[in-house]
Design a protein around this motif. Structure first.
Motif, PDB file in Angstrom:
ATOM      1  N   CYS A   1      57.801  12.316  -6.676  1.00 27.82           N
ATOM      2  CA  CYS A   1      57.540  11.012  -5.808  1.00 27.82           C
ATOM      3  C   CYS A   1      57.540   9.749  -6.957  1.00 27.82           C
TER       4      CYS A   1
ATOM      5  N   GLU B   1      54.027  13.402   5.355  1.00 23.31           N
ATOM      6  CA  GLU B   1      53.567  14.441   4.338  1.00 23.31           C
ATOM      7  C   GLU B   1      54.257  15.597   4.189  1.00 23.31           C
TER       8      GLU B   1
ATOM      9  N   ARG C   1      49.850  16.763   1.155  1.00 20.60           N
ATOM     10  CA  ARG C   1      48.838  15.748   1.623  1.00 20.60           C
ATOM     11  C   ARG C   1      48.677  14.579   0.606  1.00 20.60           C
ATOM     12  N   THR C   2      48.436  13.252   1.226  1.00 17.21           N
ATOM     13  CA  THR C   2      48.332  12.107   0.694  1.00 17.21           C
ATOM     14  C   THR C   2      47.076  11.355   1.205  1.00 17.21           C
ATOM     15  N   SER C   3      46.259  12.103   1.891  1.00 12.56           N
ATOM     16  CA  SER C   3      45.119  11.205   2.524  1.00 12.56           C
ATOM     17  C   SER C   3      43.796  11.771   2.120  1.00 12.56           C
TER      18      SER C   3
END
Ligand code: SAH
Ligand code: SF4
Ligand code: F3S
Length: 451
Positions: A31, A18, A151-153
């Motif tokens: 992305c 991240e 952040r990806t969660s």
């Protein structure tokens, strides 16, 4: 310009990806999940076991063909794997199409290294086309605090509290590739938690190889229990988890801070590794079976409904059949909700790798027996949840590939996975869920109330 990041390994690596994404986004990259479309391909690697390394190396090997089709592609290998002794040189020699190699404490350099490679290519110079940095800079924290995070969660926000490890368990490569312990300041951690809560993250997971040693290097009376209490006082509706706790350092103060808090989940991941004192000693774990079981009793005394999980290894070089049976009896005695089980994998440069190794057949049989036992424990414990009502944070869609059944999933305070009817908009919200059935590790229920 587009980037793709492929991540291996633990939550620490997931979170560091991240940061890599944050750095690339700030540099103007977008992305993509498609390797064919990427201008920059980053592998954030792990070397905890041989399988982890092989998986990464296999996929890195495939980039040779990608690069043949797209010669302007930049390939970077980051994280734990190249940080091993001599590994950066070996990787560079074996995979000459890799442009950038960055160790665990150099990730903030990624955008600058990409620029350097691009400039060398544009100037048609050989020098500078390939770069590697695997040093352990003293001022790592200042670079890290200035690194942006993408952040990806969601709805979980990872927050690192301590880097590195000082423990040198004899089987483990982590202290060699992650360096010595460095704690972030309380203020830096509290600020990051507050920001994540303000942004709507319902779950904060504090990260460290050994969160229990947080603060010892700061010298201002900081410790993990004090940090937990301060985080608990941050206003807002959110829950807090943390990993990993080393049993040798788990204190009553930490357990009390958990028990007396509103927001710290009644859940603890407490890796035991083995149920045999002799193996524990050879592993340099610095606790005994008795001390470990006393900690479990203390935790259950303060929090009768605490959800316990663990890591267990079989096939450590000195493990006899009797030692293994000690592990089996400990698993029966504790009753873990879940256990991550591993076959010991020799890691070059660690003391255990130099000991005589057990045959694979023995390791394989032992892991099979251990998994079967834990599955039966998990199933039995799951059945006890049926009929109860639990607060669940909706975390994800649980439909599998079809996406048509309208199921979502989340976890109870104690860490148990629950599936229930809901829509993608419910993700990030808290529900009161009545458990109607169970299937091994999974629970199924109905939402009674949105909280
Ligand atoms: N810092 C954490 C664990 C990090 S590694 C802790 O101390 O608990 C996660 C798990 O991988 C470990 O708990 C251990 O069970 C397993 N592991 C570590 N080194 C290993 C090796 N060489 N072979 C097999 N499993 C290993
Ligand atoms: Fe590895 Fe032990 Fe450190 Fe955990 S505490 S990272 S198992 S050396
Ligand atoms: Fe792997 Fe490094 Fe984590 S070796 S388990 S990614 S600390």
């Amino acid at each position: 310009m587009k980037y793709k990041i492929v991540t291996y390994g633990c939550q620490m690596n997931v979170h560091e990806s991240e940061k890599l994404a944050g750095l690339l986004a700030r540099a103007g990259y977008e992305c993509t999940q498609n390797s064919e479309e990427a201008d920059v391909l980053v592998f954030n690697t792990c070397c905890i076991r041989d399988t982890a390394e092989r998986r990464a190396l296999g996929n890195i090997g495939v980039t040779k063909a990608l690069k043949r089709r797209n010669p302007s592609l930049i390939v970077a290998v980051c994280g734990c794997m190249p940080q091993q002794e001599g590994a950066a040189e070996r990787i560079a020699a074996h995979y000459p199409y890799i442009d950038i190699i960055l160790g665990t404490r150099n990730i903030s350099r990624l955008p600058a290294e990409i620029e350097r490679v691009l400039a060398a290519r544009a100037a048609q110079k050989r020098k500078g086309r390939r770069t590697a940095a695997t040093d352990m800079p003293e001022d790592y924290l200042s670079a890290d605090e200035a690194t942006p995070t993408l952040r990806t969660s969601y709805p979980n926000a990872w927050v690192n509290i301590i880097y590195g490890c000082n423990n040198f368990c004899t089987y483990c490569i982590v202290p060699y590739v992650r360096g010595r312990e460095i704690s972030r300041s309380e203020d830096a951690v509290l600020d990051e938690v507050k920001r994540a809560v303000d942004e709507g993250y319902g779950e904060i997971t504090l990260l460290g190889q050994n969160v229990n040693s947080y603060g010892h290097d700061l010298g201002g009376g900081e410790n993990f229990a004090r940090l937990l209490r301060k985080i608990d006082r941050i206003p807002g509706k959110f829950r807090v988890r943390f990993m990993t706790s080393h049993p040798k350092d788990l204190t009553r103060e930490v357990a009390e801070a958990m028990a007396e808090s509103d927001k710290i989940c009644r859940a603890l991941h407490l890796p035991v590794q083995s149920g045999s004192d002799r193996v524990l000693r050879d592993m340099n774990r610095r606790y005994t079976r008795e001390k470990y079981l006393a900690e479990i009793a203390m935790l259950r005394d303060l929090m009768p409904d605490i959800g316990l999980t663990t890591d267990i290894m079989v096939g450590f070089p000195t493990e006899t059949e009797e030692d293994f049976q000690g592990t089996m009896s400990l698993v029966r005695e504790v009753g873990y909700l879940n256990a991550f089980t591993f076959i010991y994998s020799p890691r070059k440069g660690t003391p255990a790798a130099a000991m005589p190794q057990l045959p694979y057949e023995i390791k394989k049989r032992r892991i099979g027996e251990l998994i079967a036992l834990q599955n039966s424990v998990t199933k039995e414990l799951s059945e006890r949840f049926v009929g109860g009502c639990y607060e669940v944070l909706a975390e994800d869609i649980a439909d599998g590939p079809s996406g048509k059944n309208g199921m979502i999933c989340g976890r109870t305070d104690g860490g148990r996975l629950v599936n229930f009817k809901g829509s993608p908009e419910d993700i990030g919200k808290f529900f009161r869920v009545r458990i109607t059935s169970s299937r091994s590790a999974s629970l199924f229920g109905e939402a009674e109330e949105k909280l």
